[in-house]
Design a protein around this motif. Sequence first.
Motif, mmCIF file in Angstrom:
data_model
loop_
_atom_site.group_PDB
_atom_site.id
_atom_site.type_symbol
_atom_site.label_atom_id
_atom_site.label_comp_id
_atom_site.label_asym_id
_atom_site.label_seq_id
_atom_site.Cartn_x
_atom_site.Cartn_y
_atom_site.Cartn_z
ATOM 1 N N GLY A 317 0.795 -1.219 0.000
ATOM 2 C CA GLY A 317 0.000 0.000 0.000
ATOM 3 C C GLY A 317 0.827 1.267 0.000
ATOM 4 N N ARG A 318 2.133 1.147 -0.246
ATOM 5 C CA ARG A 318 2.998 2.325 -0.210
ATOM 6 C C ARG A 318 3.643 2.573 -1.563
ATOM 7 N NH1 ARG A 318 7.050 2.205 4.849
ATOM 8 N NH2 ARG A 318 7.457 4.281 3.986
ATOM 9 N N VAL A 319 3.839 3.855 -1.862
ATOM 10 C CA VAL A 319 4.634 4.251 -3.013
ATOM 11 C C VAL A 319 5.739 5.165 -2.493
ATOM 12 C CG1 VAL A 319 4.692 5.466 -5.206
ATOM 13 C CG2 VAL A 319 2.683 4.105 -4.598
ATOM 14 N N LEU A 320 6.973 4.761 -2.716
ATOM 15 C CA LEU A 320 8.104 5.551 -2.262
ATOM 16 C C LEU A 320 8.825 6.148 -3.457
ATOM 17 C CD1 LEU A 320 7.923 2.786 -0.336
ATOM 18 C CD2 LEU A 320 9.761 3.983 0.852
ATOM 19 N N HIS A 321 9.331 7.358 -3.289
ATOM 20 C CA HIS A 321 10.153 8.007 -4.308
ATOM 21 C C HIS A 321 11.557 8.151 -3.735
ATOM 22 C CE1 HIS A 321 6.929 9.129 -7.164
ATOM 23 N NE2 HIS A 321 6.190 9.018 -6.070
ATOM 24 N N ALA A 322 12.527 7.570 -4.427
ATOM 25 C CA ALA A 322 13.891 7.539 -3.904
ATOM 26 C C ALA A 322 14.874 8.052 -4.935
ATOM 27 C CB ALA A 322 14.251 6.113 -3.497
ATOM 28 N N ASP A 323 16.001 8.555 -4.430
ATOM 29 C CA ASP A 323 17.076 8.998 -5.316
ATOM 30 C C ASP A 323 17.869 7.820 -5.860
ATOM 31 O OD1 ASP A 323 17.080 12.083 -4.852
ATOM 32 O OD2 ASP A 323 16.936 11.191 -2.862
ATOM 33 N N ALA A 324 17.921 6.733 -5.105
ATOM 34 C CA ALA A 324 18.665 5.555 -5.539
ATOM 35 C C ALA A 324 18.022 4.314 -4.957
ATOM 36 C CB ALA A 324 20.125 5.658 -5.118
#
Length: 534
Positions: A317-324
Amino acid sequence: MRAQETRTGTGQVVVIGGGIAGLAAAHRLLDAGVRVTVLESSDRVGGKLLPGEIAGARVDLGAESMLARRPEALALAREAGLADHLRPPATSTASIWTRGALRPMPKGHVMGVPGTASALSGLLSEEGLRRIERDADLPRTEVGDDVAVGEFVAARLGREVVDRLVEPLLGGVYAGDAYRLSMRSAVPQLFQAARTHDSLTEAVREIQARAAGAQQPGPVFMGIEGGVGQLPLAVAESVRARGAEIVTGAPVTELRRVAAPRGGGGPQSTALEPQGPRASVPGGSREPGSGHPGSARTPAAAGGTEPHARWRVVAGGRVLHADAVVLALPAPAAATLLRAEAPAAAAELAAVEYASMALITLAYRRADLALPEGSGFLVPPVDGRTIKAATFASRKWGWIAEENPDLLVLRTSVGRYQETEILGRDDEHLVDVSRHDLREATGLAAAPVATRVTRWDDGLPQYPVGHHARVARVREHVGKLPGLAVCGAAYDGVGIPACIASAYAAVDQLRGDRGGLDELTANPVQSLHGGAGE
């Protein structure tokens, strides 16, 4: 319900996979001063390192020892607070159950390949010993870019060496077929020596002389009080205490590269840009090629374009935005996630084969049995037995005997590459065949007070001829995508130090430092056999 989106500022890295490689990567990332989230699909961390118990005794239900002659695993254990819990094996002697008897494990060999015929006296037949002596008279055998261990050794020394010793030793590490396994990847020091010597036994003697000249003090292998399965738990606790988030029960279903959101960092935002007081790497030294201590590089330095794009990771249920992102997954799972952004790498990883196995742990009343001396025994497949090894755990690990003086814990292993029929049997049958083979080998007729079967489906990646080239191609394809790296047992070795070294190299790659990857390519981490049943 709409998935919850998590957007952060710069310096956010997601590690996908909570085995020892993923946890080691998180540990290394925190040294660089970034924010870290570890996503693990199962309900626990640790992967193939699994602590458990039987009849009240603490035991390992997965890997049970780690190579102490490499620094990575012991250093990580100490940094995670386990320095006072490191324990060497109480005995290093073992046997081979072959030709109807338990025979002492020979010395004077490199992964089963002898320096002289006499080193295997008592294990091989007279004909087999004479065949080894012919090695010095044979013309040179070229190894080329890679060669199967079993095929090369059989050509030089005869099949009996492979079938009676090389095969069970390699099988204990890879659960594989020695006639398919890559010598370059599985026994790298032997491969390098074979390239420069006409005689294989001469090459082995040079390896032995070099090792004797650089003899390291201390044991070759090391365990941990309570089991090696304590290592990932301690690393996870340390990582959490330093501010990282570890989420279990979070299978990742999508990994995509997307444009960086407005307000989420300007042109200078990088995945490993230092954040506050944790920017420098402790110790002030890096692997070769890293630049000055504590230096931070941008993901773009690893290759490719779009340095200002980010990664979108969907997990439950999660959406993460990451640099790497660090992918610390088995090859099939990594292939699934890479299919959209790196289809060529995904195709390579999808072709990696795995072997399954099961560990059968048995607890007996100590008063009910007497076992042969040593830590256990290996079983060559050529002898037609069901089990491939047995470990006398209470003998091998002193802490088990100290904590449980009235018990004697043993474990056997079954299952090899493409050997699926036996693993289709139920737990009761696996216990029965283990007891049968133990009785045949040692005379053990007593009934156990407790049993436990642990199945490792697709647990061990196979390293066939050309494995090194496949790994190079995967990393080449992945390296075209800034802010992405891969690590784990599918690449640089299946042992614990190899997985940790792979994780550290992946993190350093994200910093623009290929020193670790270059070192692993030039000097692969050989995964040695830690004794009977490892």
